[in-house]
Write an enzyme that holds these catalytic residues in place. Structure first.
Site, PDB file in Angstrom:
ATOM      1  N   TYR A  73     -26.495 -19.096   4.907  1.00  0.00           N
ATOM      2  CA  TYR A  73     -25.806 -18.384   3.831  1.00  0.00           C
ATOM      3  C   TYR A  73     -24.379 -18.064   4.279  1.00  0.00           C
ATOM      4  O   TYR A  73     -24.110 -17.979   5.483  1.00  0.00           O
ATOM      5  CB  TYR A  73     -26.551 -17.101   3.459  1.00  0.00           C
ATOM      6  N   ASP A 108     -34.696 -12.183  -7.436  1.00  0.00           N
ATOM      7  CA  ASP A 108     -34.341 -13.230  -6.480  1.00  0.00           C
ATOM      8  C   ASP A 108     -33.416 -14.197  -7.191  1.00  0.00           C
ATOM      9  O   ASP A 108     -33.827 -15.245  -7.682  1.00  0.00           O
ATOM     10  CB  ASP A 108     -35.619 -13.929  -5.990  1.00  0.00           C
TER      11      ASP A 108
END
Length: 289
Positions: free
Chosen positions: A229, A161
């Site tokens: 995003y 991540d």
């Protein structure tokens, strides 16, 4: 260009030239320069609290669960019994929160290089960082590369991540990193790594996928929607050491009761399968057609 102007934060980065997402900011909650990166936490008008690293949005309370659920359950639900899981990065705690919900998971090890991200998220982002306090989770501050070199054949699933391929995360997008991931897995192990958006960084997605494909007998790229995003979409590369694995077909299917009990908002088995259905231009690029 200053990313904070007239009460708005704008994400300005050479990785997506000519494009900037802006969020109206009600309050700056925290700002500092750690040993590795700039850390900023703000309260936004429309997306709750948000974490930025080096001027790039990492997560907002309004939509972080899409990313964290998908990077976690795409890999976990493709493995027949994911008992020991490693998370590289993920200092905000979101992936740890989701991974620890899986009923088969017994131990979660999280390794993040920046202890200040961990501490800041504990203080300002409790919905995310509650994963760091789960009794299944052991948090270690350090370099993911070095950790992997000293832990071989230990993990059923490894989740990377990471932030984008600049600064402290740059080395996590190289083939040498995927070779370390492979060595740290148990037989039949599975990995999942953040791999960027095909709409703005198709070359980066292609190279990351090729690194994974060169190391793992089974590799795939999957996508999910995250409105804050770049382009509203992010992707993951997944790899399996078992050449019989079909990453697009979950071996663990949660019932509606399971999903409610686990407080899952985005993921289910249908979304799992759909994540691997790619637009033609992405599919062609990854196949080299």
């Amino acid at each position: 260009m200053d990313s904070m102007k007239s009460g708005w934060f704008s994400e300005l980065n050479d990785l997506w030239p000519g494009v900037a997402l802006s969020l109206e900011v009600e309050e700056i909650l925290h700002s500092e320069r750690s040993q590795y990166q700039d850390i900023l936490v703000v309260k936004t008008k429309s997306h709750g609290k948000a974490l930025m690293l080096d001027g790039v949005i990492q997560c907002t309370e309004n939509d972080e669960w899409s990313y964290h659920e998908m990077i976690s359950y795409l890999s976990l639900c493709s493995h027949p019994k994911p008992q020991h899981v490693l998370i590289v990065g993920g200092g905000d705690g979101g992936a740890a929160r989701e991974v620890s919900k899986h009923p088969d998971v017994q131990r979660v090890t999280l390794v993040d290089i920046d202890d200040r991200v961990i501490e800041v998220c504990k203080q300002y982002l409790p919905r995310l960082s509650l994963g760091l306090n789960n009794p299944k989770v052991n948090v270690s501050v350090g370099d993911g590369f070095e950790f992997l070199r000293h832990h071989r054949g230990e993990f059923d699933v490894i989740i990377t991540d990471s932030s984008d391929p600049v600064g402290p995360a740059e080395n996590l997008f190289k083939q040498s990193y995927y070779e370390l991931l492979k060595a740290a897995l148990k037989p039949g192990g599975i990995i999942a790594s953040q791999a960027g958006t095909a709409w703005m960084n198709l070359d980066q997605v292609h190279s990351t996928f090729q690194h994974c494909k060169a190391v793992f007998p089974v590799a795939a790229y999957a996508i999910t929607a995250v409105p804050t995003y770049p382009t509203g979409q992010i992707g993951f590369v997944l790899g399996s050491l078992d050449n019989q694995t079909n990453l697009a077909e979950p071996v663990r299917v949660f019932s509606d009761e399971d999903l409610e009990r686990m407080s899952i908002k985005y993921y289910n088995d249908k979304v799992h399968r759909a994540a691997f259905v790619l637009p033609r231009f992405v599919d062609k690029a990854l196949r080299g057609a």
